[in-house]
Scaffold this active site. Structure first.
Site, PDB file in Angstrom:
ATOM      1  N   GLU A 139       0.840  -1.189   0.000  1.00 54.85           N
ATOM      2  CA  GLU A 139       0.000   0.000   0.000  1.00 54.85           C
ATOM      3  C   GLU A 139       0.885   1.253   0.000  1.00 54.85           C
ATOM      4  O   GLU A 139       1.865   1.317   0.749  1.00 54.85           O
ATOM      5  CB  GLU A 139      -0.902   0.013   1.238  1.00 54.85           C
ATOM      6  CG  GLU A 139      -1.970   1.087   1.161  1.00 54.85           C
ATOM      7  CD  GLU A 139      -2.902   1.080   2.376  1.00 54.85           C
ATOM      8  OE1 GLU A 139      -4.089   1.402   2.216  1.00 54.85           O
ATOM      9  OE2 GLU A 139      -2.429   0.758   3.484  1.00 54.85           O
ATOM     10  N   GLU A 302      -3.490  -4.465   6.305  1.00 54.90           N
ATOM     11  CA  GLU A 302      -4.655  -5.349   6.226  1.00 54.90           C
ATOM     12  C   GLU A 302      -4.657  -6.279   5.035  1.00 54.90           C
ATOM     13  O   GLU A 302      -5.707  -6.546   4.440  1.00 54.90           O
ATOM     14  CB  GLU A 302      -5.937  -4.504   6.204  1.00 54.90           C
ATOM     15  CG  GLU A 302      -6.149  -3.640   4.967  1.00 54.90           C
ATOM     16  CD  GLU A 302      -5.622  -2.232   5.061  1.00 54.90           C
ATOM     17  OE1 GLU A 302      -6.071  -1.372   4.297  1.00 54.90           O
ATOM     18  OE2 GLU A 302      -4.729  -1.992   5.919  1.00 54.90           O
ATOM     19  N   ASN A 303      -3.520  -6.841   4.642  1.00 55.72           N
ATOM     20  CA  ASN A 303      -3.517  -7.818   3.558  1.00 55.72           C
ATOM     21  C   ASN A 303      -4.551  -8.905   3.857  1.00 55.72           C
ATOM     22  O   ASN A 303      -4.602  -9.441   4.958  1.00 55.72           O
ATOM     23  CB  ASN A 303      -2.134  -8.449   3.424  1.00 55.72           C
ATOM     24  CG  ASN A 303      -1.027  -7.425   3.435  1.00 55.72           C
ATOM     25  OD1 ASN A 303      -0.956  -6.564   2.577  1.00 55.72           O
ATOM     26  ND2 ASN A 303      -0.169  -7.508   4.441  1.00 55.72           N
ATOM     27  N   HIS A 333      -8.362  -3.209  14.476  1.00 56.97           N
ATOM     28  CA  HIS A 333      -8.393  -2.304  13.315  1.00 56.97           C
ATOM     29  C   HIS A 333      -8.185  -3.102  12.030  1.00 56.97           C
ATOM     30  O   HIS A 333      -8.960  -2.983  11.070  1.00 56.97           O
ATOM     31  CB  HIS A 333      -7.300  -1.244  13.486  1.00 56.97           C
ATOM     32  CG  HIS A 333      -7.167  -0.272  12.367  1.00 56.97           C
ATOM     33  ND1 HIS A 333      -7.541   1.053  12.470  1.00 56.97           N
ATOM     34  CD2 HIS A 333      -6.681  -0.405  11.107  1.00 56.97           C
ATOM     35  CE1 HIS A 333      -7.299   1.680  11.339  1.00 56.97           C
ATOM     36  NE2 HIS A 333      -6.766   0.810  10.485  1.00 56.97           N
ATOM     37  N   GLU A 334      -7.134  -3.923  12.002  1.00 51.32           N
ATOM     38  CA  GLU A 334      -6.852  -4.693  10.784  1.00 51.32           C
ATOM     39  C   GLU A 334      -7.918  -5.737  10.515  1.00 51.32           C
ATOM     40  O   GLU A 334      -8.263  -6.004   9.353  1.00 51.32           O
ATOM     41  CB  GLU A 334      -5.473  -5.360  10.895  1.00 51.32           C
ATOM     42  CG  GLU A 334      -4.331  -4.410  11.173  1.00 51.32           C
ATOM     43  CD  GLU A 334      -4.269  -3.227  10.232  1.00 51.32           C
ATOM     44  OE1 GLU A 334      -4.583  -3.381   9.033  1.00 51.32           O
ATOM     45  OE2 GLU A 334      -3.913  -2.126  10.689  1.00 51.32           O
ATOM     46  N   GLU A 356      -9.815   3.754   6.506  1.00 54.57           N
ATOM     47  CA  GLU A 356      -9.079   3.900   7.757  1.00 54.57           C
ATOM     48  C   GLU A 356      -9.957   4.424   8.890  1.00 54.57           C
ATOM     49  O   GLU A 356      -9.816   4.006  10.038  1.00 54.57           O
ATOM     50  CB  GLU A 356      -7.873   4.813   7.545  1.00 54.57           C
ATOM     51  CG  GLU A 356      -6.898   4.311   6.500  1.00 54.57           C
ATOM     52  CD  GLU A 356      -6.361   2.913   6.790  1.00 54.57           C
ATOM     53  OE1 GLU A 356      -6.509   2.421   7.929  1.00 54.57           O
ATOM     54  OE2 GLU A 356      -5.795   2.296   5.871  1.00 54.57           O
TER      55      GLU A 356
END
Length: 889
Positions: A139, A302-303, A333-334, A356
């Protein structure tokens, strides 16, 4: 800055032409264990459909290209890098001209670079055991560093992945991996294969490679049925019965003993429980792995099904409650991104904020309602909002919904507006429409756009339908404007009771000065037996310059009025004189943690805005921090107190201020215990030392007659804390000779041969208050920056700019001005941002270079990204100068 760029219009044109993409990626990493090998073989076969006749390009950054075939035709002679007339251009990729409508196949064989900057395929050798590990970070658009691709979020694809490695290595990617080994363990190789059969954007693909230590578990649960998922036939999203998701944790071997897998799995499962209950659709991928990676630039990424996380979150020494809370926040979060970002992906990066902000909001909600960190919103109010408010006062502030015209602008927008302000607005929006309608709109959004791309307008439509409210005006007010409103109480009192009560709202600044609609709560607090407690709370919508609150007319006058109780709204709080006096004199007695946090936040913003003297803020912290029960808030206010002394206090008071603060920090450590004590000791080590204060540091390190046990009975000084204290000691002016400092650092480095020990030694050596040390570090960073790894750069800058050494850095201001543009163009995007921001010369002598910095920032020939860095640095430095003048009054 040597970096590819892509504009929004170019991306839109390409996505109109290219569809139905599949990548077969083959990476040969068998020689990657030898650092002498700088490149690896990357073979990409891309099949895609052209919707119409036309030309486009495919992205690639490579050292060498040996094969390029399009539909069987060799176009290599036109594609060699650097031939001047060919189709390959690193800034644009490989041009594909005269495509005919229909299916095409493109094969590219290239040699790509291993990275040391955390971009692309990053390679790391662990000094503890010499094992080599690799991981990718793509990213916003760095997949092109590893394989040829259409590197933009709205061209989703499926993937076949093949990776060749030494036999002892594991490969973790976005789906389950099968392996085939040939030859023996020492001379053979293993081929790892995976099929990613769901649509993913290129930036969400990941490869994590090396001899990882691996722990497994699983989560089992079920969905809560909701109306929004009725009629959904995709059983991946709405399966029948229980759902089981395999879970994995990966860490390098030297950190295996510190991996608290049970705690990490517990937090992860709590997130799965909460999201299963509220998101309506199942976890969309086949498994969920979390890989803790060394030398990581960010918190995590976040893959899909293969989340990468900085391995500083594997705590090898005592960690504070706040650090555990931050780690849980990152994990949740992820995990939220698996739905918002991975299942449903933004069409272009102007909706980055939505990814986000939603994940930030979701993680705070999950922490509050599903984990032990049930005061996460208190930490958010003091930490994230402080970040947002500071960012929103810079000249580079931008609307939450930002234009993001190209990738350079995208990189700059990973900031406090995109994350923290956006999440603040989502919290307010949830209060505005109601939490259940908010979740209902989210569920409909997931169903409507699963496996595809969507925009904020799509989400807004779903929220409007679920809530029955027209949100277009709200969106215009909050998402397309900049700046902060200030909220205050306007009251009239007679016979001790309010005869009128209104909430006043100033125009937003910086910006167009508009007022906005706020959903907020007004709290009335009274002093009772040395405590400050809530008596009455009224929730209301506020709009325009003034809004009456008739429910509070007739109420007895409060000792403290909070016009944003519970922190629902985004805005500064202006306390009336009586409320400010109550808050300052009774900070430790405010019983509600959120209310207390809001007072701390208001005091800090007043300090930054030259409305409260820095010395008064420091005195407030010294007086009240010992009683702060919210450990995240405690660490934040202690750090702010150090910043107040070093940045916002009058130079004539700074020596006195340092002594006052250090005495207060030591008293706090002696008065508290457990993790609060750890916070005070760490803050003491982070503050500027002198000969008097450093004696306590010596004692904690066991140098001389005193010991940590004598000074703080029961307190343990572990390895990471030893490095903090040692750096504080060797960085103190006129305390150690060069020989004494070198001997201490060398002994500590020999005792700690980990990668963390190596980097801490770099920082400690660079922190020495010696002009020759500073000159050497400055030259290394500014002249040899391309040779530094990302983590070494971070630690070297931290040592160079060690607290309390401003005078030593003053000669480097003019050199910063001279070298800024060259460094920006020579370094990668990540390293350029870190270097130019970290070295901005706000130290002593800033006034002598300020005009030159302004001229460079204003020069249209200066690269846009650098202009932003400079304008932000100038704004922060000017704000600090104003605060110092105010403090001197």
């Amino acid at each position: 800055m040597s970096s590819t760029n892509l504009t929004r219009s170019e991306a839109a044109a390409r996505s109109d032409l290219v569809t139905d993409v599949h990548y077969a990626v083959d990476l040969d990493l068998t020689e990657g264990g030898s650092l002498d090998h700088k490149t690896f073989s990357s073979v990409t076969t891309v099949t895609f459909t052209a919707t119409q006749a036309g030309s486009t390009f495919i992205d690639l950054r490579a050292e060498e290209i040996s094969t390029v075939e399009l539909d069987g035709e060799d176009i290599l002679p036109l594609a060699l890098p650097g031939d001047g007339e060919g189709r390959y251009d690193e800034s644009r990729g490989l041009q594909l001209d005269d495509l005919t409508p229909g299916r095409h196949e493109l094969t590219i064989v290239a040699e790509s670079f291993y990275s040391t900057t955390g971009e692309g395929l990053h390679r790391f050798q662990d000094p503890a055991d010499n094992q080599v590990y690799m991981y990718t970070q793509f990213e916003a658009a760095d997949a092109k560093r590893v394989f040829a691709c259409f590197d933009q979020p709205d061209i989703k694809a499926t993937y076949e992945v093949t990776v060749h490695t030494p036999t002892t290595w594991t490969v973790v990617t976005n789906n389950t991996v099968s392996t085939t080994t040939t030859g023996g363990d020492k001379t053979g190789e293993t081929t790892h294969r995976a099929v990613v059969d769901y649509q993913l954007s290129t930036y969400l693909i990941a490869f994590c490679v090396g001899p990882w230590y691996h722990v497994t578990d699983s989560w089992t649960g079920s969905l809560t049925p909701t109306d929004e998922v009725k009629g959904v036939t995709d059983t991946r999203l709405v399966p029948e019965g229980e759902i089981t998701v395999p879970l994995g944790l990966y860490v390098r071997q030297s950190l295996a003993e510190y991996l608290d897998a049970d705690v990490l799995f517990d937090v992860t499962k709590s997130g799965f429980d909460y999201y299963a209950k509220n998101f309506g659709v199942a976890y969309p991928f086949h498994k969920y792995d979390q890989i803790f990676c060394p030398e990581y630039n960010m918190g995590a990424m976040e893959n899909a099904g293969c989340v990468t996380i900085r391995d500083e979150y594997v705590f090898r020494s005592a960690a504070s409650h706040y650090e555990y809370e931050r780690r849980a926040d990152t994990i949740l979060h992820e995990l939220a991104h698996m739905w918002f970002g991975d299942l449903v992906t933004m069409r272009w990066w102007d909706d980055l904020w939505l990814n986000e902000s939603f994940a930030t909001w979701s993680s705070a909600m999950a922490q509050t309602h599903a984990t032990e960190y049930d005061t996460a919103w208190v930490t958010f109010a003091n930490k994230e909002k402080s970040w947002a408010y500071a960012q929103d006062q810079l000249p580079s502030t931008h609307p939450v919904f930002s234009g993001a015209n190209d990738l350079v602008e995208v990189d700059a927008n990973f900031d406090g507006i995109t994350y923290a302000k956006g999440a603040s607005l989502l919290k307010q929006l949830a209060a505005y429409v109601g939490l259940e309608p908010f979740f209902a709109g989210i569920r409909a959004h997931f169903v409507n756009h699963a496996w595809g791309n969507a925009t904020f307008d799509d989400l807004l439509g779903a929220l409007e339908k679920a809530s029955g409210r027209d949100l277009s005006d709200w969106a215009d007010q909050w998402l397309k404007t900049t700046g902060i409103n200030t909220l205050s109480a306007e009251t009239q009192v007679k016979d001790g009771a309010y005869t009128s009560f209104a909430v006043a709202q100033s125009g937003a600044a910086p910006g167009a000065g508009e007022t906005r609609t706020h959903r907020l709560a007004v709290g009335l607090y009274d002093i009772e037996d040395h405590s400050v407690v809530l008596r009455r709370r009224v929730e209301t919508d506020v709009e325009g310059p003034s809004t009456d609150v008739p429910d509070l007319v007739g109420e007895k006058k409060a000792d403290l009025v909070l016009v944003n109780d519970d922190d629902l709204a985004y805005g500064f709080i202006a306390l009336d004189d009586d409320s400010l006096s109550t808050a300052v004199n009774n900070i430790a007695g405010i019983t509600d943690p959120m209310a207390r946090s809001l007072i701390w936040s208001a005091a800090w913003q007043m300090t930054r805005n030259a409305q409260m003297r820095a010395r008064d803020f420091v005195a407030l912290v010294v007086r009240g921090a010992w009683a702060e029960t919210q450990l995240g808030v405690l660490e934040q206010i202690l750090a702010q107190a150090i910043g107040a002394v070093e940045n916002y206090s009058a130079p004539s008071w700074r020596t006195e201020g340092r002594a006052l603060l250090l005495d207060g920090l030591r008293a706090g450590a002696e008065r508290t215990e457990g993790q609060a004590r750890l916070a005070f000791v760490r803050a003491y080590a982070n503050a500027a030392q002198d000969a008097h204060s450093s004696a306590w540091v010596r004692g904690l390190l066991g140098i001389g007659d005193a010991t940590a046990e004598n000074l703080l009975p029961g307190f343990t000084v572990d390895q990471d804390l030893r490095w903090r204290l040692l750096t504080a000691l060797v960085g103190a002016v006129d305390v150690l000779t060069d020989e004494e400092a070198d001997a201490l650092i060398t002994a500590e480095e020999q005792a700690d041969r980990s990668s963390s020990g190596r980097m801490n030694a770099v920082k400690a050596r660079t922190a020495r208050p010696d002009i020759e040390v500073k000159r050497s570090a400055w030259n290394t960073i500014t002249l040899e920056g391309k040779e530094l790894g990302n983590l070494e750069l971070r630690y070297m800058i931290a040592g160079l700019t060690h607290v309390g050494q401003d005078e030593l850095l003053s000669p480097f201001g003019p050199e910063y001005v001279q070298r800024a543009v060259d460094m920006w163009e020579e370094l990668s995007s990540e390293m350029a941002l870190r270097t130019l921001d970290g070295l901005f010369p706000s130290w002593a002598g800033y006034e002598d270079v300020a005009d030159d910095l302004r001229a460079t920032a204003a020069d249209e020939s200066t690269p846009a990204g650098l202009r932003r860095v400079l304008s932000e640095g100038l704004s922060r430095a000017d704000r600090a100068a104003t605060a110092r003048k105010f403090d001197a009054r």
